[in-house]
Design an enzyme around this catalytic site. Structure first.
Site, mmCIF file in Angstrom:
data_model
loop_
_atom_site.group_PDB
_atom_site.id
_atom_site.type_symbol
_atom_site.label_atom_id
_atom_site.label_comp_id
_atom_site.label_asym_id
_atom_site.label_seq_id
_atom_site.Cartn_x
_atom_site.Cartn_y
_atom_site.Cartn_z
ATOM 1 C CG ASN A 1 -0.429 -0.319 2.371
ATOM 2 O OD1 ASN A 1 0.431 -1.229 2.734
ATOM 3 N ND2 ASN A 1 -0.816 0.409 3.397
ATOM 4 C CD GLU B 1 -1.499 5.039 4.453
ATOM 5 O OE1 GLU B 1 -1.391 5.662 5.743
ATOM 6 O OE2 GLU B 1 -2.232 3.507 4.983
ATOM 7 C CB CYS C 1 -5.772 -0.721 -1.810
ATOM 8 S SG CYS C 1 -6.703 -0.448 -1.285
ATOM 9 C CD GLU D 1 -5.424 -5.696 -1.198
ATOM 10 O OE1 GLU D 1 -4.851 -4.659 -1.612
ATOM 11 O OE2 GLU D 1 -6.170 -6.256 -1.136
ATOM 12 C CB CYS E 1 -10.767 -2.982 0.642
ATOM 13 S SG CYS E 1 -10.460 -2.503 -0.517
ATOM 14 C CB CYS F 1 -9.029 -5.048 -3.269
ATOM 15 S SG CYS F 1 -7.535 -2.920 -3.197
HETATM 16 N N1 THU Z 1 -5.170 -1.227 2.499
HETATM 17 C C1 THU Z 1 -4.689 -2.611 1.852
HETATM 18 O O1 THU Z 1 -3.949 -2.084 1.324
HETATM 19 N N2 THU Z 1 -5.291 -3.432 1.261
HETATM 20 C C2 THU Z 1 -6.809 -3.854 1.335
HETATM 21 O O2 THU Z 1 -7.761 -4.311 1.009
HETATM 22 C C3 THU Z 1 -7.438 -3.123 3.241
HETATM 23 C C4 THU Z 1 -6.530 -1.459 2.994
HETATM 24 C C5 THU Z 1 -4.439 -0.584 2.820
HETATM 25 C C6 THU Z 1 -5.149 0.626 2.618
HETATM 26 C C7 THU Z 1 -4.550 1.546 3.723
HETATM 27 O O3 THU Z 1 -3.428 2.349 3.101
HETATM 28 C C8 THU Z 1 -4.349 1.040 5.230
HETATM 29 O O4 THU Z 1 -4.462 -0.321 4.351
HETATM 30 C C9 THU Z 1 -5.348 1.004 6.075
HETATM 31 O O5 THU Z 1 -6.648 0.976 5.658
#
Ligand code: THU
Length: 303
Positions: free
Chosen positions: A213, A215, A224, A226, A257, A260
């Site tokens: 991920n 940010e 994310c 994925e 999530c 994704c």
């Molecule tokens: N996140 C992912 O990378 N993949 C997911 O399927 C769920 C959430 C990340 C996004 C964000 O940077 C952190 O987790 C917290 O939400």
């Protein structure tokens, strides 16, 4: 340049190789003896790329595409003779990376232009392969007919058929993908949530693509893990993933999530396994359909 060739092939588990040998000989197959083969598969190749070293026999570099179906399937391939396999193996390993090595003892028989392979594969056990090399302009129907006759004669039932290549069977352990996801997760850029996630995808060609991920101070711009991994797969020419793994630092299980799940569904199938957890456990495998029933799809599906 080596011209592309095409064959039709079928693979099955072989519970009784001695009986298969007897059946093949009884059908009039010609026994060409045993060969030790070592196939080194390289990463980051479009399609599949392997260096085959065999004794007796020389070495060759083989590039090919194949689809993973249990029925007899066509495969387009090129074969290039290799004079110095060790040097080529080292060069390709340095440039592309090695994906997996498949070592086997193969008994080769020939029956009416069809190759019968009685294979004892390290780590996978006994398998039987049928390979019909197609005539240049063939519509593959004669080859299909021959394979069916031979299949009946060798008593290969549906239950034993195997869709995957030996390399995929060796690679398709959840730990391998979870390990790759875990490595990517450590590089995640997550200063705002502190929640690091890593994803690993196996492409149809066998290679692994990873993502973490990323940010952003403008929170909604965050990406994310994925999505990052899917971008890596697509940028390398991939259009299909055959398995995925997701690892999070602060959670034993990190189901993707909702967004994704839809992203994964674009390049996966309902039955594609998604491994959740940690490389050394705990872990759990679910299918994409379990995570996302009724995925949104446009008809027809564009790739
Ligand atoms: N996140 C992912 O990378 N993949 C997911 O399927 C769920 C959430 C990340 C996004 C964000 O940077 C952190 O987790 C917290 O939400």
């Amino acid at each position: 340049m080596s011209a592309p060739q095409r064959n039709l092939e079928l693979k099955a588990r072989d519970p009784d190789p001695r009986r298969s040998l007897e059946l093949a000989l009884a059908l009039g197959a010609e026994d060409r003896g045993e060969i030790e083969q070592r196939d080194t598969f390289f990463s980051r190749a479009r399609g599949r790329l392997k260096l085959r070293e065999q004794a007796p026999g020389g070495a060759e570099l083989i590039s090919y595409e194949r689809s993973d179906t249990p029925e007899a399937r066509p495969s387009d391939y090129r074969v290039v003779p290799v004079a110095d396999p060790e040097a080529l193996r080292e060069a390709l390993d340095a440039a592309l990376g090695t994906l997996v090595v498949v070592a086997k003892r193969r008994r080769l028989l020939l029956w009416d232009g069809v190759r019968i392979h009685l294979d004892e594969v390290e780590g996978l056990g006994s398998h039987l392969e049928l390979e019909a090399v197609a005539a240049p302009d063939s519509d593959l129907e004669p080859e299909r007919g021959k394979l069916e006759r031979l299949r009946a004669g060798l008593e290969i039932d549906d239950a034993g058929l195997v869709a995957e290549s030996y390399s995929d069977l060796l690679l398709d352990v959840p730990e391998a993908l979870l390990r790759a996801a875990d490595t990517a997760m450590r590089e995640a850029y997550a200063p705002y949530s502190g929640f690091k996630v890593g994803a690993a995808l196996r492409s149809a060609g066998g290679a692994i693509y990873t993502g973490a991920n990323v940010e952003n101070a403008a929170y909604p711009q965050s990406q994310c893990a994925e999505a990052s991994a899917l971008g890596a797969l697509v940028a390398d020419g991939g259009r299909e993933l055959t398995a995925a793994a997701i690892v999070a630092e602060r959670s034993d299980f990190c189901p993707p999530c909702g967004g994704c799940r839809q992203r994964l569904a674009e390049l996966a199938r309902p039955e594609t396994p998604i491994h959740l957890g940690r490389p050394a456990g705990p872990r759990r495998t679910v299918t994409l359909a379990e995570l996302l029933p009724m995925a949104f799809e446009l008809e027809p599906k564009a790739r």
